[in-house]
Design a protein around this motif. Structure first.
Motif, PDB file in Angstrom:
ATOM      1  N   TRP A   1      15.418 -14.632  25.561  1.00 50.53           N
ATOM      2  CA  TRP A   1      16.301 -13.530  25.213  1.00 50.53           C
ATOM      3  C   TRP A   1      17.699 -13.806  25.754  1.00 50.53           C
ATOM      4  O   TRP A   1      17.876 -14.558  26.698  1.00 50.53           O
ATOM      5  CB  TRP A   1      15.757 -12.212  25.790  1.00 50.53           C
ATOM      6  CG  TRP A   1      14.351 -11.937  25.412  1.00 50.53           C
ATOM      7  CD1 TRP A   1      13.230 -12.197  26.145  1.00 50.53           C
ATOM      8  CD2 TRP A   1      13.877 -11.389  24.179  1.00 50.53           C
ATOM      9  NE1 TRP A   1      12.095 -11.829  25.471  1.00 50.53           N
ATOM     10  CE2 TRP A   1      12.461 -11.334  24.254  1.00 50.53           C
ATOM     11  CE3 TRP A   1      14.525 -10.932  23.013  1.00 50.53           C
ATOM     12  CZ2 TRP A   1      11.689 -10.829  23.204  1.00 50.53           C
ATOM     13  CZ3 TRP A   1      13.746 -10.436  21.989  1.00 50.53           C
ATOM     14  CH2 TRP A   1      12.347 -10.385  22.085  1.00 50.53           C
ATOM     15  N   PRO A   2      18.724 -13.165  25.189  1.00 52.02           N
ATOM     16  CA  PRO A   2      20.068 -13.327  25.743  1.00 52.02           C
ATOM     17  C   PRO A   2      20.098 -12.888  27.206  1.00 52.02           C
ATOM     18  O   PRO A   2      19.452 -11.904  27.585  1.00 52.02           O
ATOM     19  CB  PRO A   2      20.922 -12.402  24.864  1.00 52.02           C
ATOM     20  CG  PRO A   2      20.163 -12.268  23.587  1.00 52.02           C
ATOM     21  CD  PRO A   2      18.721 -12.329  23.962  1.00 52.02           C
ATOM     22  N   ARG A   3      20.832 -13.614  28.007  1.00 48.65           N
ATOM     23  CA  ARG A   3      20.887 -13.298  29.440  1.00 48.65           C
ATOM     24  C   ARG A   3      21.638 -11.991  29.661  1.00 48.65           C
ATOM     25  O   ARG A   3      22.741 -11.806  29.199  1.00 48.65           O
ATOM     26  CB  ARG A   3      21.573 -14.427  30.208  1.00 48.65           C
ATOM     27  CG  ARG A   3      21.706 -14.134  31.703  1.00 48.65           C
ATOM     28  CD  ARG A   3      22.276 -15.328  32.443  1.00 48.65           C
ATOM     29  NE  ARG A   3      23.609 -15.693  31.984  1.00 48.65           N
ATOM     30  CZ  ARG A   3      24.733 -15.082  32.387  1.00 48.65           C
ATOM     31  NH1 ARG A   3      24.665 -14.059  33.231  1.00 48.65           N
ATOM     32  NH2 ARG A   3      25.905 -15.469  31.933  1.00 48.65           N
ATOM     33  N   MET A   4      20.994 -11.078  30.436  1.00 48.30           N
ATOM     34  CA  MET A   4      21.598  -9.796  30.767  1.00 48.30           C
ATOM     35  C   MET A   4      22.008  -9.716  32.231  1.00 48.30           C
ATOM     36  O   MET A   4      22.822  -8.880  32.601  1.00 48.30           O
ATOM     37  CB  MET A   4      20.622  -8.649  30.458  1.00 48.30           C
ATOM     38  CG  MET A   4      20.159  -8.609  29.010  1.00 48.30           C
ATOM     39  SD  MET A   4      21.532  -8.372  27.841  1.00 48.30           S
ATOM     40  CE  MET A   4      22.010  -6.699  28.262  1.00 48.30           C
ATOM     41  N   CYS A   5      21.443 -10.579  33.064  1.00 53.06           N
ATOM     42  CA  CYS A   5      21.678 -10.477  34.505  1.00 53.06           C
ATOM     43  C   CYS A   5      22.915 -11.277  34.914  1.00 53.06           C
ATOM     44  O   CYS A   5      23.354 -12.186  34.211  1.00 53.06           O
ATOM     45  CB  CYS A   5      20.460 -10.958  35.279  1.00 53.06           C
ATOM     46  SG  CYS A   5      20.159 -12.726  35.140  1.00 53.06           S
TER      47      CYS A   5
END
Length: 287
Positions: free
Chosen positions: A96-100
């Motif tokens: 998934w696209p990085r959110m952190c």
């Protein structure tokens, strides 16, 4: 020797899964076995549970909560697990696209997890490999600063000036960069309204600040300790931290914080307060 980046047959066969509220009681029992290192996540789960619809992140496991745990939200926080579990967490994260904005946790978990992620999420902006995790379960050894008190809601704007200065100095980026500071302001406002932001004011200006950023049933994790540059070297950091730590201990909890190993001034101050190292964290900052 097999590279850490090479998937194993076992990790492919048993991927990480997202936990749900039915797992909450078992998760909290596991975190309670490591209450200081897991404070950030335990506090969040005790308040919001494991309902992903709340928007406060996900908790992953491979093989069950007693075997492995990893929190995915504003930070990616490995809590428990062997090499194969970390591999499964990395595999899930990169789908998934990085959110952190960082990988943080016990050094023995955070650094191997980042090695598995770095080809996909790197290069890192900074790696802080040695961050002593400190704890204080008894009243402070040093004298608290009686002028340090909880910040009032009407003092938000003045306190926010100091909080932004601390963030830029500590993290190296401006917390207002992405959204004009609205999100950071809401976070600081929430800490003030919950009585977890502390400061000393001189002529309306903050000269010492700190927050209890995470408050679980057993631990209060102190963050954002900062002294105005013009007031440094006068003992405000030691006395102010003693005030905040003393309030946490008086509530029946252990006071905790983690600090960069190269910050010798802060480490000496915390030692005078009575903090002692119980583990080592690592933080990898990513853009």
């Amino acid at each position: 020797m097999r590279s850490l980046l090479e998937p194993t047959r076992r990790s492919k066969d048993l991927p990480a899964r997202q936990l749900a509220n039915r797992d909450l009681a078992q998760v909290l029992r596991v975190l309670d076995a490591d209450p200081i290192a897991s404070c950030m996540i335990a506090a969040r789960l005790q308040e919001f549970g494991l309902d992903a619809r709340c928007g406060h992140g996900e908790l992953w496991s491979r093989g069950g909560p007693s075997v492995s745990l990893c929190f995915s939200g504003a930070n990616l926080v490995p809590l428990l697990g062997d090499h194969d579990a970390l591999r499964a967490f990395a595999d899930r994260a990169i789908r998934w696209p990085r959110m952190c904005s960082s990988v943080v946790g016990r050094r023995e978990l955070a650094l191997p997890l980042w090695e598995m992620l770095s080809d996909h999420w790197g290069p890192e902006r900074e790696v802080r490999e040695q961050q002593p995790l400190l704890a204080l379960a008894q009243p402070p050894l040093s004298t608290p600063d009686l002028a340090v008190r909880r910040v009032r809601p009407d003092e938000l704007d003045r306190y926010l000036v100091a909080a932004i200065a601390m963030f830029i100095e500590e993290v190296g980026v401006d917390p207002r960069a992405s959204d004009g500071g609205r999100g950071y302001r809401r976070r600081i406002q929430s800490l003030i309204e919950s009585g977890r932001a502390w400061g000393r004011f001189e002529d309306g200006e903050v000269i010492f600040k700190a927050e209890v950023g995470s408050l679980s049933r057993r631990t209060g994790q102190i963050q954002g300790v900062w002294v105005h540059p013009e007031y440094r070297g006068k003992g405000h950091g030691t006395a102010g931290t003693a005030s905040v730590a003393g309030a946490v201990v008086a509530s029946g909890r252990t006071a905790s914080l983690y600090v960069n190993d190269y910050n010798e001034i802060a480490r000496r101050a915390y030692s005078r307060v009575g903090f002692r190292q119980i583990a080592t964290f690592a933080t990898i900052l990513v853009d």
